[in-house]
Scaffold this active site. Structure first.
Site, mmCIF file in Angstrom:
data_model
loop_
_atom_site.group_PDB
_atom_site.id
_atom_site.type_symbol
_atom_site.label_atom_id
_atom_site.label_comp_id
_atom_site.label_asym_id
_atom_site.label_seq_id
_atom_site.Cartn_x
_atom_site.Cartn_y
_atom_site.Cartn_z
ATOM 1 N N GLY A 97 -65.205 -61.836 115.762
ATOM 2 C CA GLY A 97 -65.215 -60.433 115.573
ATOM 3 C C GLY A 97 -64.187 -59.785 116.130
ATOM 4 O O GLY A 97 -63.506 -58.918 115.841
ATOM 5 N N THR A 119 -69.420 -73.038 102.405
ATOM 6 C CA THR A 119 -68.275 -72.204 101.841
ATOM 7 C C THR A 119 -68.488 -70.951 102.840
ATOM 8 O O THR A 119 -69.481 -70.263 102.846
ATOM 9 C CB THR A 119 -68.466 -72.012 100.334
ATOM 10 O OG1 THR A 119 -68.480 -73.166 99.822
ATOM 11 C CG2 THR A 119 -67.460 -70.994 99.970
ATOM 12 N N GLU A 121 -66.962 -66.964 103.487
ATOM 13 C CA GLU A 121 -66.211 -65.731 103.096
ATOM 14 C C GLU A 121 -65.552 -65.163 104.099
ATOM 15 O O GLU A 121 -66.034 -64.732 105.101
ATOM 16 C CB GLU A 121 -67.191 -64.801 102.381
ATOM 17 C CG GLU A 121 -67.976 -65.305 101.158
ATOM 18 C CD GLU A 121 -69.294 -65.306 101.542
ATOM 19 O OE1 GLU A 121 -69.892 -64.695 102.404
ATOM 20 O OE2 GLU A 121 -70.339 -66.006 100.983
#
Length: 178
Positions: A97, A119, A121
């Protein structure tokens, strides 16, 4: 109830939790540090929920790959994880972050019985270079209340996920589902 690092290690040793490859040095007080895999799908065209997502796939070289703002990247975890006993919660961590990387914001829950390489994003606030197998986030395991129900028994749309997976919402929309 969230498992401690010691409880994760104990459950991994008995087979109640699967983490492959497993490295006990990656345990923290309440999580396991997971790593980015070595492949990205780059989705930089306009997207339509009623159509399969167009993408280009690339291997992340050892020298790294620069993520750019405004582009959706689908990645994969290096580790395959799962448990019939515990649910999983996958997230980025503070280190990622602080580089302006948002990872896996929309789908952090891994159901009991769903053993997968996740998976991911991935979005970037600024151009940032990432590397294969770098630490990318934390995985926690959660004890579920009630009668366990394995993801595999429900025949849900992502049951057969074998790698990086695009949205399959188009299948539901084509079938007239809600």
């Amino acid at each position: 109830v969230i498992l401690t690092g010691l409880a994760i290690a104990a459950a991994q040793a008995t087979g109640e939790i699967v983490i492959e490859p497993y490295d006990p040095a990656r345990l923290s007080p309440n999580a396991y540090d997971w790593r980015l895999g070595d492949t990205l799908r780059i989705c930089d065209a306009d997207l339509d929920a009623a159509s399969p997502t167009p993408y280009a796939e690339t291997a992340i070289p050892d020298s790294g790959y620069v993520l750019h703002p405004g582009v959706l990247y689908l990645g994969i975890t290096h580790e395959m994880t799962g448990s019939e006993t515990y649910a999983q919660f996958l997230n980025g961590d503070r280190t990622i972050g602080a580089l302006g990387i948002w990872v896996h914001v929309s789908a952090p829950l891994g159901h009991q019985g769903h053993a997968i390489r996740w998976t991911l994003e991935i979005r970037a606030a600024r151009p940032v270079r990432v590397y294969p197998r770098m630490t990318f986030g934390k995985l926690v395991f959660l004890h579920s209340l009630g009668t366990p129900a394995s993801y595999q028994q429900h025949g849900l749309k992502y049951t057969a996920t074998a790698g990086i997976d695009i949205s399959r919402l188009y299948e539901e929309l084509a079938g007239g589902g809600t």
